[in-house]
Design a protein around this motif. Structure first.
Motif, PDB file in Angstrom:
ATOM      1  N   GLU B 137      43.508 -28.075  63.154  1.00 31.17           N
ATOM      2  CA  GLU B 137      42.712 -28.072  64.392  1.00 31.17           C
ATOM      3  C   GLU B 137      41.422 -27.278  64.213  1.00 31.17           C
ATOM      4  O   GLU B 137      40.403 -27.564  64.819  1.00 31.17           O
ATOM      5  CB  GLU B 137      43.521 -27.443  65.541  1.00 31.17           C
ATOM      6  N   ARG B 138      41.503 -26.262  63.363  1.00 32.40           N
ATOM      7  CA  ARG B 138      40.364 -25.389  63.096  1.00 32.40           C
ATOM      8  C   ARG B 138      39.375 -26.038  62.111  1.00 32.40           C
ATOM      9  O   ARG B 138      38.370 -25.452  61.745  1.00 32.40           O
ATOM     10  CB  ARG B 138      40.914 -24.064  62.547  1.00 32.40           C
ATOM     11  N   GLY B 139      39.702 -27.245  61.636  1.00 32.00           N
ATOM     12  CA  GLY B 139      38.823 -27.927  60.692  1.00 32.00           C
ATOM     13  C   GLY B 139      39.116 -27.612  59.241  1.00 32.00           C
ATOM     14  O   GLY B 139      38.342 -27.965  58.351  1.00 32.00           O
ATOM     15  N   LEU B 140      40.222 -26.927  58.998  1.00 31.54           N
ATOM     16  CA  LEU B 140      40.589 -26.608  57.620  1.00 31.54           C
ATOM     17  C   LEU B 140      41.482 -27.713  57.047  1.00 31.54           C
ATOM     18  O   LEU B 140      42.255 -28.328  57.777  1.00 31.54           O
ATOM     19  CB  LEU B 140      41.324 -25.263  57.564  1.00 31.54           C
ATOM     20  N   THR B 141      41.367 -27.961  55.769  1.00 31.37           N
ATOM     21  CA  THR B 141      42.184 -28.973  55.101  1.00 31.37           C
ATOM     22  C   THR B 141      43.098 -28.292  54.083  1.00 31.37           C
ATOM     23  O   THR B 141      42.647 -27.849  53.021  1.00 31.37           O
ATOM     24  CB  THR B 141      41.278 -30.008  54.396  1.00 31.37           C
ATOM     25  N   PRO B 142      44.393 -28.183  54.406  1.00 30.03           N
ATOM     26  CA  PRO B 142      45.315 -27.520  53.476  1.00 30.03           C
ATOM     27  C   PRO B 142      45.464 -28.288  52.162  1.00 30.03           C
ATOM     28  O   PRO B 142      45.577 -29.510  52.164  1.00 30.03           O
ATOM     29  CB  PRO B 142      46.640 -27.513  54.254  1.00 30.03           C
ATOM     30  N   VAL B 143      45.424 -27.559  51.068  1.00 29.02           N
ATOM     31  CA  VAL B 143      45.684 -28.105  49.731  1.00 29.02           C
ATOM     32  C   VAL B 143      46.887 -27.328  49.204  1.00 29.02           C
ATOM     33  O   VAL B 143      46.790 -26.128  48.938  1.00 29.02           O
ATOM     34  CB  VAL B 143      44.470 -27.921  48.809  1.00 29.02           C
ATOM     35  N   VAL B 144      48.019 -28.005  49.105  1.00 33.23           N
ATOM     36  CA  VAL B 144      49.276 -27.292  48.891  1.00 33.23           C
ATOM     37  C   VAL B 144      49.776 -27.435  47.456  1.00 33.23           C
ATOM     38  O   VAL B 144      49.940 -28.547  46.949  1.00 33.23           O
ATOM     39  CB  VAL B 144      50.348 -27.791  49.889  1.00 33.23           C
ATOM     40  N   ALA B 145      50.028 -26.299  46.815  1.00 32.55           N
ATOM     41  CA  ALA B 145      50.574 -26.267  45.453  1.00 32.55           C
ATOM     42  C   ALA B 145      52.103 -26.250  45.524  1.00 32.55           C
ATOM     43  O   ALA B 145      52.671 -25.752  46.501  1.00 32.55           O
ATOM     44  CB  ALA B 145      50.069 -25.017  44.723  1.00 32.55           C
TER      45      ALA B 145
END
Lengths: 259, 259
Positions: B137-145
């Motif tokens: 919602e904050r405009g962040l795009t999670p990149v998950v390891a």
């Protein structure tokens, strides 16, 4: 105004399992907002040796070639950062590990210094304090590794002291900042051979005297200069002391305070 | 209801500089919310060899001893994760690299399987979807390891497919989820030697037929079973296809769709 602690730890704590755990417990018990910045440790040097990555130096400064950048990103941004984050989680702190690239929190540029090429070494341009502040407000505790990016896809190796200092300065209009540098000594020592000779207070008045008297010398000069620069930029307090004494440093009973 | 893409990439894309860049450009151009989950690549295997870390297997599964955990945390959580994050930042995506320990987003437990000890291998217990949703919602795009933690300070090595699946399932009540597994083939193939024999649609009706006919075999069986489990848990669509065809997969013109 909110109080915010920006605390930097280095290899002497990171490399010592027990001391690190004690420090993280003390860090966890701080009830105000806090950001942890960590440097590297022996693991990077050990791995560089095992992988036979040559360490090149120019004028006493390490050159970050591509292999070294990979190594420090792996060790600082990977193992050390995530070990600290997991440890803090177990102590009830909702830690969020970050490099400068994550959420774009620290933008830097490749260091250019005359003819010298330091490789992928980065000098800080900008800290995204508003976003870090949102994380803090949300109850998250940023744990920052000394890796930044240039916004054009390049990761950069950046000094952890500088990162802590830049974060502290970027927050100075939003919070009452106490920047704490943890290192291997009790504080800035009047006599380097006597741990009891801590100089409790350094300010712009006695700084030059202490330099002239040789009490502040060598690598301590840029450290204190950066601390004074942080104060000039609106940081309330800068302390230098031993990680083991975190709470005593906070209460002003240990370490050297620069103001 | 929001649309959310959960997209998983593996070593075949991560190890190919050019393909990775093309994929990340395609990923960047998705206008809806998205989470990227990545696996490992050759670098972990190469480093394990260079550092002479023995790779132990039990019943075809890798055992994660402490040295291997260090290695995968460094490579997956450090170099690969931060390289992708920095690259996405340069493409205008405010990427935030995360392991499961960061912000406590994925809790897992050490795998226990009868007498076998897989070391620091973790099976997922819980995904903190509300916090991931706030990031989105904050405009962040999670990149998950593919690294998780047990909440008691222990990092754990966790399968990236499983992480993508768990995230998709955890979000199913909050968003319309399209889970996309990118792998080296065009999709699930009716004839393994013919890339043109992609089975466009698999559902609970034709699944058993395809298994009986030998079209779904070997490692593809658990993949499809997990996909069907995700659908059963409320995920709208699961696709399997080639990373190079990301937009075609999204528009349903490439890959295998499981529903």
């Amino acid at each position: 105004m909110d109080k915010l602690y920006v605390i930097k730890i280095g290899g002497n704590i990171i490399d010592d399992e027990e001391k690190l755990d004690q420090f993280l417990s003390a860090f966890s018990s701080i009830s105000e907002k806090r950001i942890l910045v960590h440097g590297g440790g022996k693991l990077a040097t050990e791995l560089a040796q095992k992988l036979a990555i040559p360490q090149q130096m120019i004028q006493g400064r390490r050159v970050t070639d591509l292999e070294t950048l990979k190594l420090v990103t792996m060790v600082y941004g990977g193992w050390i950062n995530k070990t600290i984050v997991a440890r803090l989680q177990s102590k009830g702190v909702n830690a969020l590990g970050l490099t400068g690239a994550d959420a774009g929190i620290i933008k830097a540029h490749k260091r250019i210094a005359g003819e010298a090429d330091y490789g992928f070494a980065g000098d800080v341009d900008e800290v995204n304090a508003p976003l870090l502040f949102e994380f803090l407000e949300r109850g998250l505790t940023p744990v920052v590794a000394p890796i930044t990016h240039d916004g054009r896809g390049q990761l950069l190796n950046t000094n952890a002291d500088t990162i802590a200092n830049s974060i502290a300065q970027a927050f100075s209009s939003r919070a009452e900042i106490h920047l704490i540098y943890c290192f291997e000594k009790e504080g800035v020592l009047g006599n380097i051979h006597d741990e009891a000779s801590v100089i409790p207070q350094i300010n712009s008045d006695n700084y030059h005297q202490l330099v002239d008297a040789g009490a502040i010398a060598g690598g301590m000069i840029p450290k204190i200069q950066n601390a004074i620069a942080a104060i000039d930029a609106g940081v309330s307090q800068v302390s230098i002391g031993k990680a083991e004494n975190l709470h005593l440093i906070i209460s002003g009973k240990s370490g050297t305070s620069i103001s």
